[in-house]
Design an enzyme around this catalytic site. Structure first.
Site, mmCIF file in Angstrom:
data_model
loop_
_atom_site.group_PDB
_atom_site.id
_atom_site.type_symbol
_atom_site.label_atom_id
_atom_site.label_comp_id
_atom_site.label_asym_id
_atom_site.label_seq_id
_atom_site.Cartn_x
_atom_site.Cartn_y
_atom_site.Cartn_z
ATOM 1 N N HIS A 1 0.859 -1.398 -0.006
ATOM 2 C CA HIS A 1 -0.007 -0.034 0.036
ATOM 3 C C HIS A 1 0.840 1.387 -0.345
ATOM 4 C CE1 HIS A 1 -3.229 -2.976 0.722
ATOM 5 N NE2 HIS A 1 -2.386 -3.360 1.610
ATOM 6 N N GLU B 1 -2.369 0.467 8.020
ATOM 7 C CA GLU B 1 -1.309 -0.711 7.614
ATOM 8 C C GLU B 1 -0.169 -0.065 6.935
ATOM 9 O OE1 GLU B 1 -2.880 -3.077 4.905
ATOM 10 O OE2 GLU B 1 -1.292 -4.210 4.602
ATOM 11 N N HIS C 1 2.891 -6.890 4.610
ATOM 12 C CA HIS C 1 1.413 -6.307 4.942
ATOM 13 C C HIS C 1 1.086 -6.524 6.472
ATOM 14 C CE1 HIS C 1 -0.016 -5.682 0.677
ATOM 15 N NE2 HIS C 1 1.037 -6.362 0.427
ATOM 16 N N GLU D 1 1.936 -11.259 6.343
ATOM 17 C CA GLU D 1 0.940 -10.624 6.968
ATOM 18 C C GLU D 1 1.257 -10.560 8.641
ATOM 19 O OE1 GLU D 1 -1.572 -8.905 5.798
ATOM 20 O OE2 GLU D 1 -2.430 -9.938 3.977
HETATM 21 ZN ZN LIG Z 1 -2.133 -5.186 2.807
#
Ligand SMILES: [Zn+2]
Length: 367
Positions: free
Chosen positions: A200, A215, A268, A331
Site C-alpha cells: 500500500h 497498515e 503487509h 501478514e
Molecule cells: Zn495489505
C-alpha cells in the site's frame, strides 16, 4: 443528480489507445457550426428535484467487464477540419528514470471493488483475493480488491470475484499523482538481490484498524528495518517504494522481475473486522516457488516474537502471481486484533518483527 439533455445532444465516452478515458464529452449530432447556429445548449433547463431513486454518480457506474471498450465515435467535432483535435491529456514523462527505467503509472486506471452489502463482505472477498481492503468510493462503503493500469488485469480479478458469486464492479479511476518506482541500479550477478515490497502507500492506506492505525505505516516501518538489517548482512536490497506513495501492484511485480531479484518479500498487515479483536497472529503466504522462504520467515518470526501462529498459506496474491522469483507475502499481524494492534503501537515490538523477518530471509539464503 439527473442531467437532462436537449434533443440532438448526448454524452459521449472517448477512448484512447483502446481504453476509455476517465471523463465524458457532450457531443451533438450536427456539425459544430450548425449546432451553434441552432442556438441550443446541451443542457435542458433544470427541473425541480424529484424524489426518485438517485442513480449512482458516474464514477461508480459499473462498466461492462467483458465487452471490448466502445470504439471512439467519429464525432462531428473531429470532422471539422478547422478545429484542432480534441486534446487528450498527455502522459507525463518520468522524472528521471534510471538506465533500466523506473516504472511510471499514468492515465486511466481500473479499480476493482465489491460494494459492502453485509458484515461478511470483507471476509468473503479476502477468501478470494486476500489483499482486498475496506475503503469508501464516493461515500459508498466498498472492498477494494485492486487498482490496475491494465484493463485485462482488472478483468481477470473481476472474473475471479464473479465466479465466487461476489457483486464485483470495475470502476474508472484517476491515475495516482505519483507512482514512480525508483530506478533499477545495476547489481553484480554474484550479489544476492532482495526486493522488499512495503504494501500500500500514498492514498491507499491499506487496512485501518483499532485506534485508526494504518497498515501502510506499519508496512513502511517494518520494511525499512528489514532493508537495514539485510544490508548490514551484505545483501543488496531494493524497495518498491521508499516514501509514502501509491504504487500499482503490477509495477511492484515488474520492478522485481526487471531488477532480476533473487527474492521478493511483500510486507503487509492483516485485517478482518472491527468486530473480531480476538483474531490475531502471523500469516505467511506463498504461491509456488516461495514455500521454503515462507517457512523460514514464518518460523523465525514465531521464534523471536510472541505472535500467534496462523500458518504458512498458499494464496494467489497479485504480487505472488506475477513475480518470477521465490516470493512471499508476510501478514505481520491484524490491525483489527486487540493483541496485534497493541504490538504495532510498540516500536520495540515492531522492530522485533522486522528483525525476525530479516533473520528468516538470511536463514533461507544459508539453505
Ligand atoms: Zn495489505
Amino acid at each position: 443528480m439527473r442531467i437532462q439533455l436537449n434533443p440532438g445532444w448526448q454524452l459521449t465516452r472517448r477512448t484512447y489507445n483502446g481504453q476509455p478515458v476517465g471523463h465524458f464529452y457532450l457531443t451533438h449530432d450536427a456539425p459544430l457550426n450548425l449546432a451553434v447556429a441552432s442556438g441550443t445548449s446541451p443542457l435542458a433547463p433544470s427541473t425541480p428535484p424529484v424524489a426518485t431513486p438517485v442513480p449512482p454518480p458516474a464514477s461508480t457506474l459499473p462498466l461492462p467487464p467483458v465487452t471490448s471498450p466502445p470504439s471512439s465515435r467519429p464525432t462531428p467535432l473531429a470532422a471539422t477540419p478547422s478545429l484542432p483535435p480534441v486534446a487528450v491529456r498527455p502522459t507525463p514523462s518520468p522524472a528521471a528514470p534510471g538506465a533500466n527505467g523506473g516504472v511510471v503509472a499514468s492515465g486511466t486506471h481500473f479499480r476493482v471493488v465489491v460494494p459492502i452489502t453485509g458484515p461478511n463482505t470483507l471476509q468473503q472477498v479476502r477468501a478470494v483475493e486476500p489483499e482486498a481492503f475496506r475503503t469508501t468510493v464516493d461515500g459508498q462503503a466498498m472492498v477494494q480488491v485492486g487498482l490496475f493500469r491494465d484493463r485485462p488485469r482488472a478483468e481477470e480479478v473481476y472474473q475471479t470475484l464473479v465466479a465466487a458469486s461476489l457483486p464485483a464492479k470495475i470502476l474508472n479511476a484517476q491515475a495516482p499523482a505519483t507512482a514512480t518506482l525508483p530506478p533499477i541500479p545495476t547489481v553484480p550477478r554474484e550479489q544476492t538481490l532482495v526486493v522488499i515490497d512495503p504494501g500500500h502507500g500514498g492514498r491507499d492506506p491499506g487496512a485501518i484498524g483499532i485506534g485508526g492505525i494504518q497498515e501502510k505505516q506499519i508496512n513502511t516501518t517494518i520494511s525499512n528495518r528489514v532493508q537495514q538489517r539485510l544490508q548490514e548482512a551484505g545483501l543488496t536490497v531494493l524497495m518498491t517504494r521508499t516514501s509514502d506513495q501509491w504504487v500499482d501492484l503490477d509495477a511492484r511485480a515488474q520492478f522485481a522481475n526487471r531488477a532480476g531479484a533473487d527474492l521478493f518479500v511483500s510486507i503487509h498487515a492483516n485485517a478482518i473486522s472491527m468486530d473480531r479483536p480476538d483474531i490475531n497472529g502471523l500469516e505467511t503466504y506463498y504461491l509456488s516457488s516461495g514455500e521454503r522462504l515462507a517457512r523460514n520467515i514464518h518460523s523465525s518470526v514465531l521464534r523471536n516474537t510472541d505472535m500467534a501462529d496462523r500458518g504458512v498459506r498458499q494464496a494467489r496474491f497479485y504480487v505472488l502471481r506475477y513475480t518470477t522469483m521465490p516470493a512471499v507475502l508476510v501478514e505481520t499481524g491484524f490491525v483489527t486484533g486487540s493483541v496485534d494492534a497493541a504490538r504495532f503501537r510498540n516500536p520495540a515490538a515492531v522492530n522485533q518483527i522486522a528483525d525476525a523477518i530479516a533473520q528468516g530471509i538470511l536463514d533461507y539464503l544459508r539453505g
